[in-house]
Every structure is written in structure tokens, then in C-alpha cells.
Design a protein around this motif. Sequence first.
Motif, PDB file in Angstrom:
ATOM      1  N   LYS A 101     -80.738 -17.221  70.079  1.00 14.76           N
ATOM      2  CA  LYS A 101     -81.188 -15.914  69.364  1.00 14.76           C
ATOM      3  C   LYS A 101     -79.881 -15.429  70.437  1.00 14.76           C
ATOM      4  N   ASP A 102     -80.856 -15.780  72.071  1.00 11.72           N
ATOM      5  CA  ASP A 102     -80.407 -14.365  73.018  1.00 11.72           C
ATOM      6  C   ASP A 102     -78.572 -14.313  73.087  1.00 11.72           C
ATOM      7  N   SER A 103     -78.397 -15.658  72.842  1.00  9.22           N
ATOM      8  CA  SER A 103     -76.656 -15.713  73.399  1.00  9.22           C
ATOM      9  C   SER A 103     -76.296 -14.810  72.509  1.00  9.22           C
ATOM     10  N   THR A 104     -76.325 -14.872  71.113  1.00 15.26           N
ATOM     11  CA  THR A 104     -75.963 -14.610  70.124  1.00 15.26           C
ATOM     12  C   THR A 104     -76.240 -13.320  69.879  1.00 15.26           C
ATOM     13  N   ILE A 105     -76.881 -12.651  69.993  1.00 14.04           N
ATOM     14  CA  ILE A 105     -77.640 -10.759  70.477  1.00 14.04           C
ATOM     15  C   ILE A 105     -76.401 -10.807  70.822  1.00 14.04           C
ATOM     16  N   ASP A 272     -75.483 -25.678  66.216  1.00 15.56           N
ATOM     17  CA  ASP A 272     -75.546 -26.538  67.183  1.00 15.56           C
ATOM     18  C   ASP A 272     -74.097 -26.121  67.911  1.00 15.56           C
ATOM     19  N   ARG A 273     -73.283 -25.919  67.216  1.00  9.45           N
ATOM     20  CA  ARG A 273     -72.322 -25.173  67.631  1.00  9.45           C
ATOM     21  C   ARG A 273     -71.952 -23.734  67.112  1.00  9.45           C
ATOM     22  N   LYS A 274     -72.937 -23.122  69.164  1.00 12.27           N
ATOM     23  CA  LYS A 274     -73.137 -21.397  69.023  1.00 12.27           C
ATOM     24  C   LYS A 274     -71.333 -20.902  68.848  1.00 12.27           C
ATOM     25  N   TRP A 275     -70.146 -21.807  68.917  1.00 10.32           N
ATOM     26  CA  TRP A 275     -68.978 -20.400  68.624  1.00 10.32           C
ATOM     27  C   TRP A 275     -69.478 -20.230  67.508  1.00 10.32           C
ATOM     28  N   PHE A 276     -69.789 -20.923  66.681  1.00 14.27           N
ATOM     29  CA  PHE A 276     -69.889 -21.402  64.763  1.00 14.27           C
ATOM     30  C   PHE A 276     -70.844 -20.435  64.799  1.00 14.27           C
ATOM     31  N   THR A 277     -71.738 -20.141  65.434  1.00 11.39           N
ATOM     32  CA  THR A 277     -73.437 -19.392  65.025  1.00 11.39           C
ATOM     33  C   THR A 277     -72.812 -18.108  65.276  1.00 11.39           C
ATOM     34  N   ARG A 278     -71.882 -18.290  66.319  1.00  9.82           N
ATOM     35  CA  ARG A 278     -71.438 -16.140  66.325  1.00  9.82           C
ATOM     36  C   ARG A 278     -71.014 -16.114  65.925  1.00  9.82           C
ATOM     37  N   LEU A 279     -69.165 -16.655  65.847  1.00 12.78           N
ATOM     38  CA  LEU A 279     -68.324 -16.422  64.412  1.00 12.78           C
ATOM     39  C   LEU A 279     -69.668 -15.301  63.463  1.00 12.78           C
ATOM     40  N   VAL A 280     -70.475 -17.050  62.429  1.00 10.02           N
ATOM     41  CA  VAL A 280     -70.561 -16.807  60.861  1.00 10.02           C
ATOM     42  C   VAL A 280     -71.534 -15.225  61.324  1.00 10.02           C
ATOM     43  N   VAL A 281     -72.465 -15.275  62.335  1.00  9.85           N
ATOM     44  CA  VAL A 281     -73.862 -13.893  62.331  1.00  9.85           C
ATOM     45  C   VAL A 281     -72.563 -12.202  62.298  1.00  9.85           C
TER      46      VAL A 281
END
Length: 317
Positions: A101-105, A272-281
Motif C-alpha cells: 500500500k505505502d509503496s503504491t501510494i 505479487d508484482r509491484k510494478w504491475f500493481t502500480r501501473l493498474v492503480v
Amino acid sequence: MTDKHSQNDTSLNPFPLQNLDELIRPFIVPPKQQIIVPSERLISLTKDYDPAYKANHLKKSKAKSQLKEGIKALAEYQDILYAQKTHAVLIIFQAMDAAGKDSTIKHVMSGINPQGCQVHSFKAPSTEELNHDYLWRCSKALPERGRIGIFNRSYYEEILVTRVHPEILEQRPIPPSLIDKNIWERRFEEINNFEKQLVNNGTIILKFFLNVSKEEQRKRFLERINRPEKNWKFSVDDAKDRTFWDEYMAVYEDMFNHTSTDYAPWYIIPADRKWFTRLVVAGIIYTKLKELNLEYPSVSEEKRQELLQAKLILESE
């Protein structure tokens, strides 16, 4: 003199990802509907959502560069939102520990003007907060018109943690008669009504669940233990809570099935893949801002003449 470009102007940066709607669609939890067979709308975290999913055409290196460009596009749309001051955007992040959560924000909002954005992290409630209803502390942190508000955890904790650990609810200063078998159904309804009221008054609500797998969480916990600079992020209680993993998954599913609505749906994002999480969000936030069709405020003819006069004075110096 012309107005600054509107949101529909082609001079605005587009999000650098084709078929964005197609990419996002699988992550939306179907809104709760009144249908004859309720089980037809129920979702399962284990069967319907893969924490390790990524779009086949996306590569990590490419996604990182796309996120960088996407952040620029987000910043432009946020600038229009801030200037117009008609809508607010509330972004809610819920997840198990170490889901990112923190790194995505941090990454997704890195290009946003701090004046137009505020982040609230909700920990264990204080005595003052416990002396009010469970929505109170989040209500007073809601974003103003023109601003983006981010909740790192939220009022949803009160239908998650308190269900997995009922002793917490029993210690709250709530009339015992209200802690009955119907309390969760009531809270689902209260939250849906609360969010409906916000939407009806111009707040866009985006609710993200970062769906990390139990194995990936284990790896991230070990990393926090093995790297001294990350020790501060780990608590022994985090590891203990893993023993309740199945219980958490069950209450999350129940929450999704009761509080994903057409006006405020849940998005279950592979984590599980932070790079994908961030792009989608980032893509989802961009899409919702774009759908508002906002424009920079126009000025009256009188004001326009004043600006022209000021321009002549400045240019003559």
C-alpha cells in the motif's frame, strides 16, 4: 487571450497504455444486485483473482516507463480537478500486511501537486475516536472539493479486523445489545449509504484491495527482517496475524460481495508484482479523472478585459 486547455484537449498527455479499459475490467468486483439467486454474484478471492496475474503483453521494464509517463498524465488531470473545485476524489487502499500500500501510494502519486492531495493512515483508534461512531474519524478526514484524499486503511477495518478478532469489538464502548448477529449486515448497509451520500455530493470513490498471496507476503516479511533498513517496518504481530489468513480471506470476500456497488465498486488488484500493481492503480485513477470531463474554470468578459489590460502594462515595462 484563450482559456487554458480543457480536459478534452489533445494537448493533454494521454495514459501511455493501449486498451486501458480492457486491462482494468477483470479487476472490478461485480456490484451487488438484487437478483433471485444471490450466490450468482458472489466472488471468490482464490478462484476469481490471481495475485500474480499480469497482462501477457506487459514487461516489467516497459511498464515502469509507462508508469512514469502515466504519472505525468495524472498530474495534468489532477491540476484541472484542483482548479475546478466541483468534485473530490477519495481513494481507499485495503490489503493484508506487506501488500504494498505505502509503496503504491508513493509511486503512483509521486507527480501530484501536494496542495491537491492528502494521505491519511488509519491505525488503531484513539480514545477520542472510540467515543464516536466508527465512521467519524474517516468522515472528518474526507477530501475537500478539488482535492484527492487517500485513505491507507479506512472504516472498512471495522468490518474486517473486528470480525477476525471479535475480542476487539467486545472491548469497544458500544452497547452490548448492538453487538448481535446482525451487526455486520447493518454495517454493510451503513457503509453503502455513507458512500452513496458522498457520491451524490460529488465525491468519486475508488476502492483498491491489493491482493497479495500468502507466499509473497512471507517473502516480503523475511526481506524486512533480513535488511536492517527495513526492520522498522516489521512487527512480530504481523507474523502472528498470518495464522488468521483464511479468516481474513473469508471476511474480505464477504465485504466485497456486500459493499461493491455500481457507484463505488471494489477493484481487486494483483499485488505479487509491484510494478504491475502500480501501473493498474494509476490507470484506474486516470480513467476516472478523465471521465469527469472537467475543464479549467472560464472567466467573465469583464475579467478577461482586466487580464488583457494587465498584460499590456506588464509587456510595456
